[in-house]
Write an enzyme that holds these catalytic residues in place. Sequence first.
Site, PDB file in Angstrom:
ATOM      1  N   ASP A  36     -25.786   4.021 -17.042  1.00 42.55           N
ATOM      2  CA  ASP A  36     -26.043   3.408 -15.734  1.00 42.55           C
ATOM      3  C   ASP A  36     -27.145   2.379 -15.919  1.00 42.55           C
ATOM      4  O   ASP A  36     -27.818   2.356 -16.950  1.00 42.55           O
ATOM      5  CB  ASP A  36     -26.321   4.419 -14.609  1.00 42.55           C
ATOM      6  CG  ASP A  36     -27.324   5.502 -14.947  1.00 42.55           C
ATOM      7  OD1 ASP A  36     -28.259   5.226 -15.743  1.00 42.55           O
ATOM      8  OD2 ASP A  36     -27.202   6.621 -14.415  1.00 42.55           O
ATOM      9  N   ASN A  78     -27.314  14.880 -27.909  1.00 43.36           N
ATOM     10  CA  ASN A  78     -27.296  13.847 -26.869  1.00 43.36           C
ATOM     11  C   ASN A  78     -28.722  13.659 -26.352  1.00 43.36           C
ATOM     12  O   ASN A  78     -29.432  14.635 -26.126  1.00 43.36           O
ATOM     13  CB  ASN A  78     -26.384  14.358 -25.742  1.00 43.36           C
ATOM     14  CG  ASN A  78     -26.158  13.374 -24.624  1.00 43.36           C
ATOM     15  OD1 ASN A  78     -25.724  12.254 -24.881  1.00 43.36           O
ATOM     16  ND2 ASN A  78     -26.425  13.779 -23.388  1.00 43.36           N
ATOM     17  N   GLU A 125     -31.038  16.455 -25.099  1.00 44.58           N
ATOM     18  CA  GLU A 125     -32.402  15.972 -24.882  1.00 44.58           C
ATOM     19  C   GLU A 125     -33.464  16.797 -25.615  1.00 44.58           C
ATOM     20  O   GLU A 125     -34.426  17.276 -24.996  1.00 44.58           O
ATOM     21  CB  GLU A 125     -32.681  15.883 -23.371  1.00 44.58           C
ATOM     22  CG  GLU A 125     -31.657  14.975 -22.689  1.00 44.58           C
ATOM     23  CD  GLU A 125     -31.851  14.855 -21.182  1.00 44.58           C
ATOM     24  OE1 GLU A 125     -32.715  15.533 -20.625  1.00 44.58           O
ATOM     25  OE2 GLU A 125     -31.106  14.061 -20.572  1.00 44.58           O
ATOM     26  N   HIS A 161     -29.367   5.344 -19.953  1.00 48.94           N
ATOM     27  CA  HIS A 161     -29.838   5.149 -18.572  1.00 48.94           C
ATOM     28  C   HIS A 161     -30.776   3.938 -18.589  1.00 48.94           C
ATOM     29  O   HIS A 161     -31.968   4.064 -18.852  1.00 48.94           O
ATOM     30  CB  HIS A 161     -30.563   6.394 -18.077  1.00 48.94           C
ATOM     31  CG  HIS A 161     -29.676   7.592 -17.974  1.00 48.94           C
ATOM     32  ND1 HIS A 161     -28.632   7.666 -17.076  1.00 48.94           N
ATOM     33  CD2 HIS A 161     -29.650   8.753 -18.676  1.00 48.94           C
ATOM     34  CE1 HIS A 161     -28.015   8.827 -17.213  1.00 48.94           C
ATOM     35  NE2 HIS A 161     -28.601   9.502 -18.185  1.00 48.94           N
ATOM     36  N   GLU A 167     -23.852   8.334 -20.912  1.00 50.86           N
ATOM     37  CA  GLU A 167     -24.269   8.469 -19.506  1.00 50.86           C
ATOM     38  C   GLU A 167     -24.706   7.121 -18.942  1.00 50.86           C
ATOM     39  O   GLU A 167     -25.720   7.021 -18.244  1.00 50.86           O
ATOM     40  CB  GLU A 167     -25.422   9.484 -19.376  1.00 50.86           C
ATOM     41  CG  GLU A 167     -25.104  10.849 -19.950  1.00 50.86           C
ATOM     42  CD  GLU A 167     -26.213  11.884 -19.755  1.00 50.86           C
ATOM     43  OE1 GLU A 167     -27.175  11.615 -18.996  1.00 50.86           O
ATOM     44  OE2 GLU A 167     -26.128  12.961 -20.362  1.00 50.86           O
TER      45      GLU A 167
HETATM   46  O1  G2I Z   1     -30.738  13.117 -14.880  1.00 47.86           O
HETATM   47  C1  G2I Z   1     -29.586  12.390 -15.231  1.00 47.86           C
HETATM   48  C2  G2I Z   1     -28.900  12.990 -16.421  1.00 47.86           C
HETATM   49  C3  G2I Z   1     -29.778  12.870 -17.655  1.00 47.86           C
HETATM   50  N1  G2I Z   1     -29.109  13.408 -18.832  1.00 47.86           N
HETATM   51  C4  G2I Z   1     -28.593  14.741 -18.716  1.00 47.86           C
HETATM   52  C5  G2I Z   1     -27.752  14.901 -17.457  1.00 47.86           C
HETATM   53  O2  G2I Z   1     -27.315  16.234 -17.355  1.00 47.86           O
HETATM   54  C6  G2I Z   1     -28.513  14.469 -16.234  1.00 47.86           C
HETATM   55  O3  G2I Z   1     -27.669  14.700 -15.100  1.00 47.86           O
HETATM   56  C7  G2I Z   1     -28.326  15.005 -13.904  1.00 47.86           C
HETATM   57  C8  G2I Z   1     -27.304  15.204 -12.809  1.00 47.86           C
HETATM   58  O4  G2I Z   1     -26.593  14.008 -12.616  1.00 47.86           O
HETATM   59  C9  G2I Z   1     -28.029  15.571 -11.519  1.00 47.86           C
HETATM   60  O5  G2I Z   1     -27.087  15.929 -10.517  1.00 47.86           O
HETATM   61  O6  G2I Z   1     -29.084  16.163 -14.081  1.00 47.86           O
HETATM   62  C10 G2I Z   1     -29.873  16.429 -12.932  1.00 47.86           C
HETATM   63  C11 G2I Z   1     -30.815  17.588 -13.209  1.00 47.86           C
HETATM   64  O7  G2I Z   1     -31.531  17.403 -14.377  1.00 47.86           O
HETATM   65  C12 G2I Z   1     -28.949  16.742 -11.753  1.00 47.86           C
HETATM   66  O8  G2I Z   1     -29.705  16.933 -10.580  1.00 47.86           O
HETATM   67  C13 G2I Z   1     -29.718  18.215 -10.070  1.00 47.86           C
HETATM   68  C14 G2I Z   1     -30.754  18.262  -8.982  1.00 47.86           C
HETATM   69  O9  G2I Z   1     -32.020  17.902  -9.520  1.00 47.86           O
HETATM   70  C15 G2I Z   1     -30.842  19.650  -8.429  1.00 47.86           C
HETATM   71  O10 G2I Z   1     -31.745  19.676  -7.354  1.00 47.86           O
HETATM   72  C16 G2I Z   1     -29.447  20.135  -8.016  1.00 47.86           C
HETATM   73  O11 G2I Z   1     -29.514  21.492  -7.643  1.00 47.86           O
HETATM   74  O12 G2I Z   1     -28.467  18.617  -9.563  1.00 47.86           O
HETATM   75  C17 G2I Z   1     -28.485  19.965  -9.171  1.00 47.86           C
HETATM   76  C18 G2I Z   1     -27.059  20.405  -8.830  1.00 47.86           C
HETATM   77  O13 G2I Z   1     -26.548  19.631  -7.788  1.00 47.86           O
END
Ligand code: G2I
Length: 491
Positions: free
Chosen positions: A274, A208, A167, A244, A272
């Site tokens: 969805d 990515n 990103e 997304h 990714e």
């Molecule tokens: O946001 C969706 C995806 C967008 N592209 C990059 C990916 O890496 C991203 O993944 C998401 C995860 O699926 C989430 O699980 O990235 C988020 C953060 O940018 C993740 O969320 C975070 C929560 O915001 C936090 O509060 C938490 O501590 O997950 C963390 C670990 O569980």
Amino acid sequence: MKPPTTGTERHRTRARGPATALAVIAAGAVALGLAIPAHAASTLKAAAEARGRYFGTALTRGDLGISAEVNLAAAQFDMVTPGNEMKWDATEPSKGSFNFGSGDQIVSFAQSHGMRVRGHNLVWHAQLPAWVGGVPLNQVQGVMENHITTEATHYKGKVYAWDVINEPYNEDGTLRQDVFYRAMGSGYIAAALRAAHAADPNAKLYINDYNIEGINAKSNGLYSLAQSLLSQGVPLHGIGLESHFIVGQVPSSLQANMERFAALGLDVAITELDDRIQMPADSSELQQQGTDYGRVVNACLAVPRCVGVSQWGVDDGHTWIPGTFPGYGAPMMWDSSYQPKPAYQAALSALNSGTSSPSQSPSQSPSQSPTSSPSVSPSRSPSASPSPSSSPIGGACSATIKTINSWGGGFQSEVTVRAGSAPVNGWTVKWSWPGGQSISSLWNGRQSTSGSSVTVSNESYNGSIAAGASTTFGFTANGSAATPTATCTSP
Ligand code: G2I
């Protein structure tokens, strides 16, 4: 604005036993009017492999404890992206102190289920521990390279690909002014890719991003950067389109956009996927979601360099969407009771329709990435190949090098390897550079170089060529474009 829904329009889910799952799939396909041929594969991974692609999912360590979810993931997917476990905040929470425990758990789950791993990610402005922001700017490059080297070395040989840069773009096509940019300007991207390549030379290295799926200002910025990086010989191998989407809004230029990156000599992947719906989702939205998933899969199948599709999760009960987009949900191919939705039927049906895309040789192992571009047909005019080609040696094989793109200081070539009058089982192509050229990135072959001598042998999936048929490999190189005579031998 979402139209109001009535109770009867709303999709209802009910628990069904696993024994009825296949009947549900078949009934769903019939209800959708989909023709699934008798030989059709019944899982996404089998159907994708038959088309020379993978179908992946994202899993977190928490997901590994949910047996219904992981059983479904293991049955349907052959690639895993760790949802959070390989990010900087998880792997280097304080300077120089590395922790790969959670990431290792995802890797061992994948390995024990015959799945490959997409490493995610090495350099990203988010989920970056606060200490990195406090590093003096003249030390950021060292900190970044140490992070990349340590993590990519730890996972060397265990990841198929790395999202090295995650990103990096603003919506207007300029680079984000994150700590890496502030310290190194745009040069942080090349530095990161080089460090990752040095640590794990066999991993495919990606940039990515999201909102780069269609042709727009953001993807134009990335396209220019990719051209520039390749022209400098930077080891960039692929572009990840996160995808997304909002239901009904898959960009119409998705395929054309993938094609233009592929034409640079890059792999592309849907990383990714969805497709979120304003809740509650009604049946027409779920049908539209199926249309969307089918379109995405078909776009990937239409682009030979599109190596696979990954969904960002498994089921509607475990997804990041409601937490980030309140009021939205149901973005996955399975509902929160793990029942397949129209999106699943549509993705499976798209994979099962038609035959292998034109790039794939019949001998290609299904689990491998597709070859780079269509074989040159025997009827093609010789003038289409500007370089001399060797004669078949002992009737075994011949090789022709063709320049397909060049720029100041570099070029891209495609090499066609053709079997003679007998089938070939394994091939080796050799040539010598006339003027100090050097290969920066090569795909669909295994390279060894000694001085000006280059030797390229087949990968496991493209060694067998039928009599008279051909396969191709490609490369980008530094120096002025050259088409030396190549020899081809087969054991
Ligand atoms: O946001 C969706 C995806 C967008 N592209 C990059 C990916 O890496 C991203 O993944 C998401 C995860 O699926 C989430 O699980 O990235 C988020 C953060 O940018 C993740 O969320 C975070 C929560 O915001 C936090 O509060 C938490 O501590 O997950 C963390 C670990 O569980």
